[in-house]
Design a protein around this motif. Structure first.
Motif, PDB file in Angstrom:
ATOM      1  N   THR A 167      -8.174   0.316   1.730  1.00 41.39           N
ATOM      2  CA  THR A 167      -8.412  -0.099   3.112  1.00 41.39           C
ATOM      3  C   THR A 167      -9.533  -1.127   3.192  1.00 41.39           C
ATOM      4  OG1 THR A 167      -9.820   1.806   3.337  1.00 41.39           O
ATOM      5  CG2 THR A 167      -7.637   1.989   4.256  1.00 41.39           C
ATOM      6  N   SER A 189      -6.989   5.085  -1.819  1.00 37.16           N
ATOM      7  CA  SER A 189      -6.656   4.632  -0.465  1.00 37.16           C
ATOM      8  C   SER A 189      -7.914   4.200   0.287  1.00 37.16           C
ATOM      9  CB  SER A 189      -5.872   5.692   0.312  1.00 37.16           C
ATOM     10  OG  SER A 189      -6.250   6.974  -0.049  1.00 37.16           O
ATOM     11  N   LEU A 208       1.436   4.102  -2.849  1.00 33.82           N
ATOM     12  CA  LEU A 208       1.195   5.522  -2.575  1.00 33.82           C
ATOM     13  C   LEU A 208       2.380   6.361  -3.037  1.00 33.82           C
ATOM     14  CD1 LEU A 208      -0.386   5.640   0.994  1.00 33.82           C
ATOM     15  CD2 LEU A 208      -1.478   6.165  -1.160  1.00 33.82           C
ATOM     16  N   THR A 245      -6.119  14.289   3.985  1.00 30.32           N
ATOM     17  CA  THR A 245      -6.500  12.890   3.798  1.00 30.32           C
ATOM     18  C   THR A 245      -7.475  12.471   4.884  1.00 30.32           C
ATOM     19  OG1 THR A 245      -4.205  12.615   3.225  1.00 30.32           O
ATOM     20  CG2 THR A 245      -5.538  10.641   3.319  1.00 30.32           C
ATOM     21  N   LEU A 272      -5.037  10.315  -4.793  1.00 28.08           N
ATOM     22  CA  LEU A 272      -5.046   8.954  -4.264  1.00 28.08           C
ATOM     23  C   LEU A 272      -6.129   8.709  -3.224  1.00 28.08           C
ATOM     24  CD1 LEU A 272      -1.212   8.517  -3.862  1.00 28.08           C
ATOM     25  CD2 LEU A 272      -2.669   7.269  -5.412  1.00 28.08           C
ATOM     26  N   ASP A 273      -7.034   9.689  -3.038  1.00 27.20           N
ATOM     27  CA  ASP A 273      -7.997   9.562  -1.943  1.00 27.20           C
ATOM     28  C   ASP A 273      -8.877   8.335  -2.123  1.00 27.20           C
ATOM     29  OD1 ASP A 273      -6.963  12.135  -1.878  1.00 27.20           O
ATOM     30  OD2 ASP A 273      -8.713  12.885  -2.976  1.00 27.20           O
ATOM     31  N   PHE A 286       0.838  -1.192   0.000  1.00 20.15           N
ATOM     32  CA  PHE A 286       0.000   0.000   0.000  1.00 20.15           C
ATOM     33  C   PHE A 286       0.884   1.256   0.000  1.00 20.15           C
ATOM     34  CE2 PHE A 286      -3.797   1.873   2.586  1.00 20.15           C
ATOM     35  CZ  PHE A 286      -4.030   2.756   1.558  1.00 20.15           C
ATOM     36  N   PHE A 341     -11.280  10.945   4.772  1.00 14.58           N
ATOM     37  CA  PHE A 341     -11.644   9.701   5.458  1.00 14.58           C
ATOM     38  C   PHE A 341     -12.734   9.952   6.482  1.00 14.58           C
ATOM     39  CE2 PHE A 341      -9.095   5.947   4.529  1.00 14.58           C
ATOM     40  CZ  PHE A 341      -8.376   6.455   3.483  1.00 14.58           C
TER      41      PHE A 341
END
Lengths: 411, 260
Positions: free
Chosen positions: B194, B190, B178, B219, B186-187, B174, B223
């Motif tokens: 997850t 990622s 990145l 980030t 990359l939001d 991962f 999230f």
């Protein structure tokens, strides 16, 4: 001896008479309007206002006066205009309550605006729902003490500052409480001034903000839950002692933001629960001595163009990252600090660890390079990486280490 | 099936391992709270442990139990009992006993130290919920591996490898991706990444419940927007649910076909 007494007695009488008369303003007095009282007053008179008087109109003063409010008489801006505009050499105001200063996008309406005063005192007033609270222009030698200022700022572009100083010098700001405004205390071109014992909390932007201000000192203040605690920008010779920077917590929050500053002293401050304790960029010749960094996200974040910063005898406790660093070491030094994460030993029992400590973790380097990777925070993988990097540093600056880490907390 | 669940459950209770596991969590909880009276702090430390140890113990325990009770399984197979009942019964027996050790072992010390009056109760329950989910997921995965490998050594190594992959290697890959693609947004990547690892998913679910989410900057904001809402929590719990259902279905599929 006798002559002396007589002379001093004369002097006393002369000055007390020379200080002028007292004019009382109350509902049942001959004068029941503050504006009229001010018009009638001579230089150096004292006006005492009782608390059954409410003033709704903007007031202008250009005489040397002392205004004393008895039990906080109200001065109201009716959400439209400025309240008190003063342009005079010497001025004292004490014990008033100012409220509802008008918002404006073209003018900086203030509760008290003081212009070119050379000797003034603003003491024990209350301010509520203000746009700007106290606004000083080109003033010197004054005291702002024991005031309580509350705004109701919601967004930055339509809110003002609590105590705003522009082109001033030798001002003391002591024991005020400022909350819910844009910047609690704002300094622009202000020299030789002191900010002591204040509490600045819940402000939208900064608790205390320096721009182009030199040789100032702030001490023993508390900055809590602001957008950022204190921002010091483009300033020289600022000393910051024994302040508390607490809970400035959020995605872009700092305890202390340093930008383009020179020759500062930062000693014995406490940084607790801030997202970033100190964020330094372009800061040179700064002494960090005896500060406590407790439970911050990043205790110290050093970005580019920082030279000759010395960190000595600071305590770093329970921060997620102690130090984040970008670029080369640039003559900055870390020595004799206490690091909560230090895992070395002290065989000769001299209180100084025998193994140097490297405060920059690999993960903090990684996060600097690619911010998204922060979501791997507290993953086992990251612990493994940090450990291997600690054993043999490859990515983190090899020369950044504390060669004499303390075994016990510095006092 | 209930009989089988009951049997495996009490079988585990009678064997001392359940107690050892329970005692381990009890001791852990008390020591943590003793050293550090702040409940919300202890929740963070506990998270590190739960996320690493629970899957490890679940996988090892699951595969051990299967190999140990192989002869018993063969005996049961000779009886007029449905195969799915046998295997799913055993699976549920193990997971329920492991989860109870977890919940009781951590619950007692934390209630003792005033959890019920503390603001950390939601974080703590989130911790227990994810811990239980991880138990279910990793026992199921271990059972799958066991069903496919009759060789104990092979089975064990696969299980350890699985744990290592989920806990460490996955994050490494991962991280590398990145880094390689850091010029791209990359939001969403990622977020998706997850979802494919239950350990990561649980970790982030808990982290965002704690207030260190502010550390995560931009980030973290993305999230938080996702996981912070009720919808996000439901989606991630559903994803964890899918992580249970797919291996469980595979146990069912494999168990009905497997030649003993």
């Amino acid at each position: 001896m006798k002559h002396h007494t007589i002379i001093s007695l004369f002097a006393l009488i002369f000055f007390s008479v020379g200080n002028g008369q007292t004019i009382n303003v109350c509902k049942d007095c001959p004068i029941s309007d503050l504006a009229i009282a001010i018009e009638l007053a001579q230089n150096n008179d004292t006006i005492v206002v009782s608390n059954d008087i409410t003033t709704n109109k903007p007031i202008r003063i250009n005489k040397n006066l002392t205004l004393i409010g008895n039990e906080y008489p109200i001065m109201d801006g009716m959400n439209e205009h400025e309240i008190l505009t003063v342009q005079t050499d010497s001025f004292t105001i004490k014990g008033f309550k100012f409220q509802n200063v008008g918002q404006s996008f073209t003018k900086d309406h203030a509760a008290i605006r003081l212009i070119k005063s050379k000797k003034f005192k603003i003491e024990s007033n209350q301010f509520e729902n203000v746009y700007y609270g106290i606004f000083l222009e080109k003033c010197s030698k004054g005291l702002i003490k024991n005031n309580i200022i509350k705004g109701n700022a919601t967004v930055e572009y339509k809110s003002g500052n609590g105590i705003h100083l522009w082109h001033c010098n030798n001002i003391t700001i002591d024991n005020n409480k400022v909350s819910n405004v844009r910047d609690g205390i704002y300094f622009e071109f202000v020299d030789h001034s002191n900010v002591i014992n204040n509490s600045s909390h819940d402000n939208l932007r900064y608790g205390l903000h320096f721009m182009f201000s030199n040789e100032d000192r702030y001490e023993n203040n508390i900055f809590e839950r602001n957008g950022a605690g204190v921002a010091v920008m483009f300033s020289k010779k600022i000393s910051m002692h024994e302040n508390k920077f607490l809970k400035n917590w959020g995605t872009a929050s700092y305890g202390l933001l340093l930008k383009e500053i020179y020759d500062a002293e930062i000693t014995r401050n406490t940084f607790e629960k801030n997202t970033i304790g100190i964020n330094a960029e372009g800061s040179n010749r700064i002494e960090y001595l005896g500060n406590n960094f407790i439970e911050n996200g990043w205790a110290v974040k050093i970005l580019g163009a920082c030279f000759d910063n010395n960190f000595t005898k600071n305590n770093f406790l329970n921060n997620t990252f102690d130090v984040a660093y970008s670029g080369r070491l640039n003559n900055n030094s870390f020595e004799n600090n206490y690091w909560g994460e230090y895992s070395g030993y002290d065989l000769d029992k001299n209180g100084i660890g025998d193994v140097p400590h490297r405060p920059v973790k690999l993960f903090s380097y990684i996060v600097n390079q690619s911010p998204e990777s922060i979501i791997l925070l507290r993953s086992l993988m990251i612990d493994v990486l940090n450990f291997s990097e600690k054993v043999s540093p490859i990515f983190t600056p090899t020369d950044l280490y504390d060669s004499k880490p303390l075994m016990k907390k510095a006092l | 099936m209930l009989k089988i669940i009951r049997y495996s459950f009490f079988d585990l209770i009678r064997s001392s391992w359940s107690y050892v596991y329970l005692l381990f969590y009890l001791a852990l909880g008390f020591v943590l709270l003793f050293l550090n009276n702040d409940i919300s702090k202890s929740v963070i430390t506990l998270m590190n442990i739960i996320i690493v140890l629970t899957p490890l113990i679940a996988t090892v325990f699951g595969i051990m139990y299967y190999y140990d009770s192989r002869e018993f399984i063969e005996l049961l197979l000779a009886q007029p009992i449905k195969r799915t009942n046998i295997f799913l019964g055993q699976y549920l027996g193990i997971t329920i006993s492991l989860s109870m050790s977890l919940i009781i072992g951590l619950g007692i010390p934390f209630t003792f130290y005033g959890l019920l009056n503390s603001a950390a109760i939601w974080n703590f329950s989130m911790l227990l919920i994810t811990g239980v989910f991880l138990n279910f997921i990793f026992v199921a995965l271990a059972y799958n591996i066991a069903l496919y490998n009759n060789n104990k050594i092979k089975g064990f190594s696969y299980v350890i490898l699985l744990w290592l992959f989920m806990a460490v290697i996955y994050d490494g890959i991962f991280l590398i991706s990145l880094f390689i693609f850091k010029d791209y947004p990359l939001d969403n990547f990622s977020l998706a990444a997850t979802m494919f690892n239950p350990i990561d998913l649980s970790r982030i679910l808990i982290l965002l419940k704690l207030d260190i989410s502010a550390l995560m900057g931009y980030t973290g904001a993305i999230f938080k927007d996702f996981f912070g809402t009720m919808q996000g929590v439901i989606i991630s719990l559903l994803t964890l649910g899918i992580w249970i259902i797919i291996p469980a279905l595979n146990i069912y599929r494999k168990a009905t076909k497997k030649d003993f």
